[in-house]
Design a protein around this motif. Structure first.
Motif, PDB file in Angstrom:
ATOM      1  N   SER A  25       0.830  -1.204   0.000  1.00  8.14           N
ATOM      2  CA  SER A  25       0.000   0.000   0.000  1.00  8.14           C
ATOM      3  C   SER A  25       0.866   1.256   0.000  1.00  8.14           C
ATOM      4  N   GLU A  44       1.567   6.772   0.979  1.00  9.81           N
ATOM      5  CA  GLU A  44       0.542   5.731   1.056  1.00  9.81           C
ATOM      6  C   GLU A  44      -0.362   5.835  -0.155  1.00  9.81           C
ATOM      7  N   GLN A  46      -3.646   3.613  -2.598  1.00  7.06           N
ATOM      8  CA  GLN A  46      -4.542   2.488  -2.842  1.00  7.06           C
ATOM      9  C   GLN A  46      -4.057   1.836  -4.126  1.00  7.06           C
TER      10      GLN A  46
END
Length: 104
Positions: A25, A44, A46
């Motif tokens: 991630s 970070e 998705q």
């Protein structure tokens, strides 16, 4: 965008290369130059699909990311040597195609 701007400082030199490593991630952003050393940053994200490592000319990558409105963007990869599509998360705005550079 802040991590990319920091990486651009260290990418100055013969190739202006920023490397992105996509895994889990996290997107790791790195660059280096003989004169200044190296820089690593993590963002970070998705992530859907498999991880990969790809390198871009810092100027083209910064231009595409800076032109996207908002804080979040989509980057679509189909491989480490294939073009990446960069677009705003909101869906409003232009889509940008950025070609990777080959690194050894």
């Amino acid at each position: 965008s802040t991590g990319l701007k920091r990486a651009t400082v260290f990418a100055r030199g013969e190739a202006n290369v920023i490397k992105l490593k996509v895994s889990g991630s996290v997107v790791s952003i790195s660059s280096e130059t003989k004169e200044l050393g190296h820089q690593d940053d993590e963002v970070e994200a998705q992530i859907a699909g498999e991880g990969l490592e790809v390198a871009f000319n810092s100027r083209y990558l910064i231009d595409a990311v800076s032109a996207c409105p908002g804080e979040e963007i989509n980057i679509e990869f189909s491989g480490s040597l294939s073009a990446a599509k960069i677009s705003p998360q909101s869906g409003q705005g232009l889509e940008y195609i950025v070609m990777p550079v080959r690194v050894s």
